[in-house]
Scaffold this motif. Sequence first.
Motif, PDB file in Angstrom:
ATOM      1  N   ALA A  46       0.835  -1.207   0.000  1.00  0.00           N
ATOM      2  CA  ALA A  46       0.000   0.000   0.000  1.00  0.00           C
ATOM      3  C   ALA A  46       0.866   1.253   0.000  1.00  0.00           C
ATOM      4  O   ALA A  46       0.561   2.236  -0.688  1.00  0.00           O
ATOM      5  N   ILE A  47       1.956   1.230   0.756  1.00  0.00           N
ATOM      6  CA  ILE A  47       2.874   2.372   0.771  1.00  0.00           C
ATOM      7  C   ILE A  47       3.478   2.590  -0.612  1.00  0.00           C
ATOM      8  O   ILE A  47       3.634   3.720  -1.071  1.00  0.00           O
ATOM      9  N   GLY A  48       3.799   1.491  -1.287  1.00  0.00           N
ATOM     10  CA  GLY A  48       4.467   1.594  -2.584  1.00  0.00           C
ATOM     11  C   GLY A  48       3.551   1.766  -3.770  1.00  0.00           C
ATOM     12  O   GLY A  48       4.026   1.856  -4.910  1.00  0.00           O
ATOM     13  N   GLY A  49       2.243   1.789  -3.540  1.00  0.00           N
ATOM     14  CA  GLY A  49       1.322   1.973  -4.647  1.00  0.00           C
ATOM     15  C   GLY A  49       1.015   0.697  -5.403  1.00  0.00           C
ATOM     16  O   GLY A  49       0.424   0.740  -6.491  1.00  0.00           O
ATOM     17  N   LEU A  50       1.408  -0.463  -4.848  1.00  0.00           N
ATOM     18  CA  LEU A  50       1.120  -1.740  -5.489  1.00  0.00           C
ATOM     19  C   LEU A  50      -0.202  -2.331  -5.020  1.00  0.00           C
ATOM     20  O   LEU A  50      -0.691  -3.302  -5.615  1.00  0.00           O
ATOM     21  N   GLN A  51      -0.770  -1.774  -3.967  1.00  0.00           N
ATOM     22  CA  GLN A  51      -2.052  -2.227  -3.438  1.00  0.00           C
ATOM     23  C   GLN A  51      -2.880  -1.023  -3.029  1.00  0.00           C
ATOM     24  O   GLN A  51      -2.452  -0.234  -2.191  1.00  0.00           O
ATOM     25  N   GLU A  52      -4.041  -0.874  -3.618  1.00  0.00           N
ATOM     26  CA  GLU A  52      -4.920   0.250  -3.294  1.00  0.00           C
ATOM     27  C   GLU A  52      -5.655  -0.040  -1.985  1.00  0.00           C
ATOM     28  O   GLU A  52      -6.292  -1.084  -1.845  1.00  0.00           O
ATOM     29  N   SER A  64       0.149  10.778  -3.890  1.00  0.00           N
ATOM     30  CA  SER A  64      -0.262   9.381  -3.852  1.00  0.00           C
ATOM     31  C   SER A  64       0.962   8.506  -4.113  1.00  0.00           C
ATOM     32  O   SER A  64       1.905   8.918  -4.808  1.00  0.00           O
ATOM     33  N   PRO A  65       0.988   7.284  -3.585  1.00  0.00           N
ATOM     34  CA  PRO A  65       2.124   6.399  -3.835  1.00  0.00           C
ATOM     35  C   PRO A  65       2.384   6.142  -5.314  1.00  0.00           C
ATOM     36  O   PRO A  65       3.538   6.032  -5.737  1.00  0.00           O
ATOM     37  N   SER A  66       1.323   6.025  -6.115  1.00  0.00           N
ATOM     38  CA  SER A  66       1.518   5.756  -7.541  1.00  0.00           C
ATOM     39  C   SER A  66       2.237   6.905  -8.230  1.00  0.00           C
ATOM     40  O   SER A  66       3.100   6.685  -9.091  1.00  0.00           O
ATOM     41  N   VAL A  67       1.918   8.135  -7.848  1.00  0.00           N
ATOM     42  CA  VAL A  67       2.598   9.297  -8.429  1.00  0.00           C
ATOM     43  C   VAL A  67       4.065   9.302  -8.016  1.00  0.00           C
ATOM     44  O   VAL A  67       4.966   9.564  -8.830  1.00  0.00           O
TER      45      VAL A  67
END
Length: 247
Positions: A46-52, A64-67
């Motif tokens: 979740a921190i790394g943007g791999l899990q919403e 956001s982590p994805s950005v």
Amino acid sequence: MIDLESVGVAFDEFTAVADVDLGIDDGEFVTVVGPSGCGKTTVLRAIGGLQEPTTGRVTIDGRSPSVAQEAGDVGFVFQQHTLLPWKSALENVVFLRKMADKPPDREGARALLETMGLDGFEDARPAALSGGMKQRVAIARAIHLGADVLLMDEPFGELDEITRDELGVEIRSLWRRERKTIVFVTHSVPEAVFLGDRCVVMCDRPGRIEATFDIDLPGPRDTESLGSGAFQEQVAAVRRTLHESYD
């Protein structure tokens, strides 16, 4: 600054993580420890943007982590090294910078490999390297990316105990020099205490933060620290919390 606010993650009817609140300052080395299945890796993803997250939110420096990940500001080191088998150690280290449209620094990559004890193995392909060497390359690759945040998911899990101790010392040394923000997941209490300046203890049913410990050990830490009374006392305190959570 990494900020998790009331983060929950559910998969269909199964709640993996619930009500996780955690703030991690820039340059902090935080370890996350707990039994298998308690949601440690889910929180890291979740921190790394791999899990919403299903509920709550995660931000990295307000983004956001994805950005943050797309900008090349988040690096990952997994239990499996994920090196490209057809590339040399040096080519693997510079690869992520190329993918993130950052100029590769081959001399910097060579220096990182030397720091990780891989001087002379720059041209070797993964098949010619031991498990510990492959993980050293993977760690050097994540650091060479230039990311401010490094997320490490049990990267020493398949290594022997002596190699784990040696890599732990090297990671601490690199962290002191680079001052990256590191979140390191492990199920080993001694490893969590040795590496982290703060240790987060997670328990399950569902996954949650049970306690946090500020780790106060004289530094710089080395293998001698593993036998110190202060180290053993803090390992015992973390273990007590884990056992009490199941009473």
